[in-house]
Design an enzyme around this catalytic site. Structure first.
Site, PDB file in Angstrom:
ATOM      1  N   LYS A 207      86.394  51.220  46.210  1.00 37.74           N
ATOM      2  CA  LYS A 207      87.114  49.946  45.915  1.00 37.74           C
ATOM      3  C   LYS A 207      86.719  49.579  47.472  1.00 37.74           C
ATOM      4  O   LYS A 207      87.115  49.845  48.398  1.00 37.74           O
ATOM      5  CB  LYS A 207      88.542  49.831  45.706  1.00 37.74           C
ATOM      6  CG  LYS A 207      88.944  48.498  45.703  1.00 37.74           C
ATOM      7  CD  LYS A 207      90.639  48.534  45.488  1.00 37.74           C
ATOM      8  CE  LYS A 207      90.970  47.043  45.783  1.00 37.74           C
ATOM      9  NZ  LYS A 207      92.597  46.883  45.515  1.00 37.74           N
ATOM     10  N   GLU A 257     103.433  39.614  49.176  1.00 36.62           N
ATOM     11  CA  GLU A 257     103.445  41.091  49.225  1.00 36.62           C
ATOM     12  C   GLU A 257     104.112  41.822  50.466  1.00 36.62           C
ATOM     13  O   GLU A 257     103.891  41.146  51.547  1.00 36.62           O
ATOM     14  CB  GLU A 257     102.000  41.587  49.011  1.00 36.62           C
ATOM     15  CG  GLU A 257     101.643  43.129  49.062  1.00 36.62           C
ATOM     16  CD  GLU A 257     100.494  43.480  49.057  1.00 36.62           C
ATOM     17  OE1 GLU A 257     100.143  44.698  49.101  1.00 36.62           O
ATOM     18  OE2 GLU A 257      99.527  42.603  48.484  1.00 36.62           O
ATOM     19  N   GLU A 301      92.240  49.581  39.258  1.00 39.33           N
ATOM     20  CA  GLU A 301      92.406  48.954  40.538  1.00 39.33           C
ATOM     21  C   GLU A 301      93.908  49.375  41.121  1.00 39.33           C
ATOM     22  O   GLU A 301      93.818  49.770  42.250  1.00 39.33           O
ATOM     23  CB  GLU A 301      92.238  47.390  40.727  1.00 39.33           C
ATOM     24  CG  GLU A 301      92.131  46.919  42.038  1.00 39.33           C
ATOM     25  CD  GLU A 301      91.846  45.397  41.954  1.00 39.33           C
ATOM     26  OE1 GLU A 301      92.074  44.479  43.083  1.00 39.33           O
ATOM     27  OE2 GLU A 301      91.560  44.850  41.056  1.00 39.33           O
ATOM     28  N   GLU A 434      88.746  33.945  40.823  1.00 39.89           N
ATOM     29  CA  GLU A 434      90.237  34.512  41.133  1.00 39.89           C
ATOM     30  C   GLU A 434      90.466  34.021  42.677  1.00 39.89           C
ATOM     31  O   GLU A 434      91.317  33.606  43.001  1.00 39.89           O
ATOM     32  CB  GLU A 434      90.276  35.755  41.086  1.00 39.89           C
ATOM     33  CG  GLU A 434      91.776  36.428  40.957  1.00 39.89           C
ATOM     34  CD  GLU A 434      91.603  38.027  40.396  1.00 39.89           C
ATOM     35  OE1 GLU A 434      92.533  38.863  41.001  1.00 39.89           O
ATOM     36  OE2 GLU A 434      90.880  38.345  39.522  1.00 39.89           O
ATOM     37  N   LYS A 438      93.675  31.794  45.050  1.00 43.13           N
ATOM     38  CA  LYS A 438      94.499  32.168  45.926  1.00 43.13           C
ATOM     39  C   LYS A 438      94.295  31.118  47.219  1.00 43.13           C
ATOM     40  O   LYS A 438      95.185  31.654  48.236  1.00 43.13           O
ATOM     41  CB  LYS A 438      93.910  33.550  46.398  1.00 43.13           C
ATOM     42  CG  LYS A 438      94.259  34.651  45.343  1.00 43.13           C
ATOM     43  CD  LYS A 438      93.666  36.172  45.708  1.00 43.13           C
ATOM     44  CE  LYS A 438      93.985  37.037  44.398  1.00 43.13           C
ATOM     45  NZ  LYS A 438      93.218  38.357  44.782  1.00 43.13           N
TER      46      LYS A 438
END
Length: 447
Positions: A207, A257, A301, A434, A438
């Protein structure tokens, strides 16, 4: 001023010739936005949605470092700074170093990242601290022969200076956007995703998180404390931060986060990977959340991120994985898995930060191969984007967020950053859409 690194530009203050003296006083609540607006850079703010809020201006001490040992360099310098400190005996307003790191350890503070070295932490001259128990004003001095009586007098003057500031202050209006440019056009992004997928299919990479930048021209001057206040109102469940070393620009954002929080032997972090938008109705919103949970790609993921974090933390103590949930923000939803650890020895928060950064949620797996891919593929300088931003104290406690949903802004321009995780079955169009979501937290507060 104290600097650390391989070749400090200023002789470092030592424990023998400099002492930290810090004095604090509880004050009536005040607008942090008004406090920052009344101060010239350097200035900073760091706020958790769980209660702690810090704001600071001026520099009592500055620690900088670069290279692969930058986390240890900052920690070592801080131990000297805090040694034999003369501080007010109160936990809430204790001196805290606030700052962050660049995403890559060999980052250079070149434009547009002037003033942002590979690592920098500041002990503010004047610091506001707000917790659930109240608000304090603190004055810090770190210099040879620092006199406690002089610092107490400085605190008296600082209290008088903030006495007339309002408890609340309007956040002002957006400066307006006149033009938007994409340094990474969509066709280039498609090629970058294809390149990453090819590397994944070859078996070298599991990834990688690829990021883009959005350059924005503004109709008026941007007021960074205003932007932070608007972000607070729109995203009350997110962190907020501002690090502004110069008049030219500051780095700010509202990340969802947490990277790590360390309190004694207790450590908290989380895996936040995979996202969808919000629905226009409760039913549509629930359907999107269900799609997020049921997506094999996104669950894969998420599992990569959770397993990697748990593996990184395992040498430090007993690690526990919590129940997966959907984290709902104003314009986006994420899969979230809380992770905690009971540390089996004294471990400074910077040791944990160094172990975790970059997490697979912002870098990739394996970390070295992902970092090489980012260097090869991305066409802009990440700087402090997606890197650890936070605070720590003399006990090694602290909290760091991940510097996403963020941008560099000053004057009549801003550069916004966003990225997305690429795995074997990633679709370039879906990933592009996506990423655009953001940008919205900051872009909405500028338009």
């Amino acid at each position: 001023m104290e600097r650390v690194g391989s070749e400090p530009s200023v002789p470092p203050a030592t424990r023998e010739d400099a002492t930290l003296v810090s004095r604090s006083r509880p004050i009536p609540d005040v607008s942090f936005r008004a406090f920052l607006a009344a101060r010239d850079p350097p200035r900073l703010q760091w706020a958790s949605h769980e209660g702690l809020e810090l704001a600071g201006a001026g520099v009592a001490a500055r620690l900088t470092a670069s290279g692969s040992d930058r986390f240890e360099s900052v920690r070592s310098a801080a131990e000297g700074l805090f040694a034999d400190a003369d501080c007010t005996n109160s936990d809430a307003p204790r001196p805290r170093l606030v700052g962050g790191f660049a995403f890559l350890d060999d980052h250079e503070p070149d434009p547009p990242w002037t003033g942002f070295p590979a690592a920098e932490f500041v002990l503010p001259e004047v610091q506001l601290t707000r917790t659930d128990d109240g608000t304090w004003l603190t004055v810090n001095r770190y210099e040879p022969g620092a006199d406690p009586d002089d610092v107490a007098s400085d605190l008296d003057r600082a209290v008088e200076a903030v006495a007339d500031l309002p408890k609340m202050r309007p956040a002002g209006s957006q400066p307006g956007v006149t033009e938007v440019r994409r340094p990474t056009p969509k066709e280039d992004w498609t090629a970058q995703v294809a390149d990453a997928v090819e590397r994944i299919e070859a078996g070298d990479l599991q990834k990688v998180v690829l990021a883009c930048a959005l350059e924005v021209d503004l109709a008026g001057e941007v007021d960074l404390p205003d932007v932070l206040e608007r972000l607070r109102r729109t995203y009350p469940n997110c962190y907020r931060f501002l690090f502004q070393p110069t008049e030219e620009a500051g780095f700010l954002g509202a990340p969802p986060e947490r990277l790590v929080k360390r309190t004694g032997r207790r450590m908290e972090t989380e895996a936040l990977a995979g996202s969808v938008g919000r629905g226009g109705t409760p039913e549509a919103d629930a359907d999107l959340a269900a799609d997020l949970v049921e997506s094999e790609k996104i669950q894969h993921e998420q599992r990569l991120v959770v397993d990697a974090i748990c593996e990184q933390l395992a040498p430090l103590g007993e690690v526990s994985e919590g129940e997966q949930t959907v984290r709902k923000l104003a314009n986006i939803q994420h899969l979230r898995t809380p992770i905690t650890a009971d540390l089996d020895r004294e471990t400074h928060v910077l040791d944990i930060v160094g172990s975790l950064h970059p997490t697979p949620a912002v870098g990739g797996l394996p970390p070295d191969v992902a970092a090489e891919t980012i260097r090869d593929v991305e066409t802009f300088e990440r700087g402090w984007y997606a890197a650890p931003i936070g605070w720590f104290d003399a006990d090694g406690d602290g909290e760091f967020l991940v510097g996403i949903r963020s941008g560099l802004a000053g004057g009549r321009s801003a550069t916004l950053f966003a990225g997305n995780g690429i795995v074997a079955d990633s679709d370039p169009q879906e990933e592009w859409d996506e990423v655009q979501l953001k940008y919205r937290p900051l872009l909405d507060e500028l338009e």
